[in-house]
Design an enzyme around this catalytic site. Structure first.
Site, PDB file in Angstrom:
ATOM      1  N   GLU A 245       0.877  -1.171   0.000  1.00 53.90           N
ATOM      2  CA  GLU A 245       0.000   0.000   0.000  1.00 53.90           C
ATOM      3  C   GLU A 245       0.910   1.215   0.000  1.00 53.90           C
ATOM      4  O   GLU A 245       1.644   1.439   0.969  1.00 53.90           O
ATOM      5  CB  GLU A 245      -0.910  -0.008   1.223  1.00 53.90           C
ATOM      6  CG  GLU A 245      -1.839   1.185   1.287  1.00 53.90           C
ATOM      7  CD  GLU A 245      -2.548   1.303   2.617  1.00 53.90           C
ATOM      8  OE1 GLU A 245      -2.710   2.447   3.105  1.00 53.90           O
ATOM      9  OE2 GLU A 245      -2.929   0.266   3.198  1.00 53.90           O
ATOM     10  N   CYS A 282      -4.406   6.991   5.884  1.00 57.33           N
ATOM     11  CA  CYS A 282      -4.112   6.676   4.484  1.00 57.33           C
ATOM     12  C   CYS A 282      -5.300   6.949   3.576  1.00 57.33           C
ATOM     13  O   CYS A 282      -5.134   7.004   2.354  1.00 57.33           O
ATOM     14  CB  CYS A 282      -3.648   5.232   4.348  1.00 57.33           C
ATOM     15  SG  CYS A 282      -4.724   4.038   5.156  1.00 57.33           S
TER      16      CYS A 282
END
Length: 509
Positions: A245, A282
């Site tokens: 990620e 995030c």
């Protein structure tokens, strides 16, 4: 040369707290990986590993006070946030224990021979097996949920894979404490402590991805760091899966009808989402397309009022603070970029939240406006004012892959009238999770969750949150014409383990 010491640092002051460890040498990385590899057999029994996962969750709960105190000293995230995150981490471990017990993740499929088929079908039995040792690279912004005992570790253990964690330098003392808790839980079930390895240091992380015993890796962090590891994983003599990620802008589109109907509510909600956790989530919305005109003006005013009343906060470390201050200053200097609430330094060790505005037409251009389409880690977002649907669509067409994409619709649009369905279809290629009339911050641990997206949001199509995260650490294998006595218990006709499976085309539960 002596290995460099690893220090715990207080982000509120920038001062070193204590020496926690030393950076791992090549030999120490090798020892950690070999110990994990040797422990893999102890995870073969599903009952043992589900019990281990539950014991680990209980042990983290029991150690809560000390863990939260250490985590807060190293991250400044605060006891309330950290208490919730630790609870989430325990829930995640227990959820994967339930998945292990259920057994559907094994994806058992059995076909008996059929000579009448074209071509004839032999006896085939398929299920999934663990890949082997998994390297986990901890995230800075979730010291529990995406770190030593986080989702990558929990899902890998659930799959039957031992783990070696590369500790994040922002919380090394906490990493050591959590690893000890997990190892004690493992010992309760006769599992070697090497099932959870822990190494510190940048070079140790590089050596870890190169180790021939490492079979896969999970990463949460920056585009630059993740891409370097991804390339290293692909360049090995035997390439391995790398589930990274890397970064996400998490665009939001506010329709003109939605802004007219509830612009103030949307503005307040946006302020809460973009400043949550000092903007270090995030899935923080980093780009918001807002219509020009009175409806959009009301939204921006509500956002201005809400962000202006947000207190300064501490970022996870001073390097991130410096990058944030420099990044917002560089963006604010661009022509036609305004700062209704100026983001930047809030004090010697803090940052203040803010946002920038820009005509959406500028974002349809390339340099120097490209940087407004890149994630800026911290409490800031970019509000792009569009004149018509074409301008908004032009901006969306320039965006890279994202974890989330959000659309704020009017009640009529949400009911399927107007462009509602069309907008959902337009946003779907951009992200792994499409949010309607809500905000992307908050990633529920649920079976249907998907936390991933097109590159650079992630390097694979998998999720790092939710039950299907276990699939990253498994591979299918089929046995053809194998005598029953040689088959794994999971693939025998009698199904003594009571597994969900597809048997001669029929789904059995």
């Amino acid at each position: 040369m002596a290995a460099a010491p690893v220090w715990s640092v207080d982000p509120r002051t920038g001062k070193q707290r204590e020496q926690v460890a030393v950076e791992a040498t090549v030999q120490e990385v090798d020892a950690a990986v070999e110990a994990a590899y040797a422990a893999r057999g102890a995870l073969a029994d599903r009952a043992v590993r589900s019990a281990f996962l539950r014991s680990a969750a209980a042990a983290l709960d029991a150690a809560r006070d000390g863990l939260i105190e250490t985590a807060d000293a190293e991250t400044a995230l605060g006891p309330v946030r950290l208490t919730g995150e630790l609870a989430r981490t325990g829930y995640q471990l227990r959820a994967f224990a339930d998945i292990v017990d259920e057994g559907a993740f094994l994806d058992v499929i059995i076909n008996h021979p059929d000579d009448t088929a074209t071509p004839p079908i032999p006896d085939l039995r398929r299920y999934k097996v663990p890949l082997g040792v998994v390297a986990v690279y901890s995230a800075s912004n979730f010291p529990f949920a995406f770190s030593v005992a986080g989702g990558d570790t929990a899902s890998a253990l659930a799959a039957g894979c031992p783990v070696v964690v590369k500790a994040h330098p922002d919380h090394p003392a906490l990493s050591e404490l959590v690893a000890k808790v997990l190892r004690r839980a493992a010992a309760e079930h006769g599992i070697p402590e090497g099932v959870i390895g822990l190494v510190h240091g940048f070079e140790a992380g590089v050596e870890l991805i190169r180790h021939p015993r490492v079979a896969a890796a999970g990463f949460t962090g920056s585009v630059r760091g993740g891409r370097a590891l991804f390339d290293a994983a692909a360049a090995r003599p035997v390439p391995i899966p790398f589930h990274g990620e890397l970064g996400s802008l998490n665009p939001v589109l506010v329709t003109e009808a939605a802004a007219a109907e509830r612009g103030e509510t949307i503005g307040v909600g946006l302020a809460g989402s973009m400043t949550l956790g000092v903007g270090q989530f995030c899935v923080k919305p980093g780009l918001v397309l807002v219509p020009s005109g009175a409806a959009g003006d009301g939204l921006v005013k509500a956002l201005t009022d809400a962000v202006s009343s947000t207190e300064s906060g501490v970022l996870l470390d001073h390097r991130m603070r410096d990058n944030f201050i420099a990044g917002v200053a560089e963006r604010a200097r661009l022509p036609e970029v305004d700062s209704p609430v100026t983001p930047g330094a809030g004090g010697a060790h803090t940052v203040s939240a803010g946002f920038l505005t820009v005509p959406a037409s500028r974002l349809a251009e390339e340099a120097p406006y490209d940087q407004l389409l890149e994630e800026c880690f911290g409490p800031v977002t970019v509000v792009a004012r569009y004149e018509d649907e074409g301008e908004a669509a032009a901006v969306l067409s320039r965006l890279p892959g994202n974890l989330t994409a959000t659309v704020q619709l009017s009640a009529e649009e949400a009911a399927g009238e107007g462009r509602g369905p069309e907008l959902l279809a337009e946003l779907t290629p951009l992200a792994g999770r499409v949010v309607v009339n809500a905000w992307p911050t908050g990633v529920a641990v649920a079976p249907a969750q998907h936390h991933g997206g097109p590159y650079p949001a992630t390097t694979s199509t998998s999720t790092s949150v939710g039950g299907t995260a276990i699939e990253r650490w498994l591979r299918p294998v089929a046995y053809q014409n194998a005598p029953a006595a040689l088959l794994p218990q999971e693939l025998r006709d009698e199904n003594a383990l009571g597994l969900p499976r597809r048997f001669n085309g029929v789904l059995e539960r």
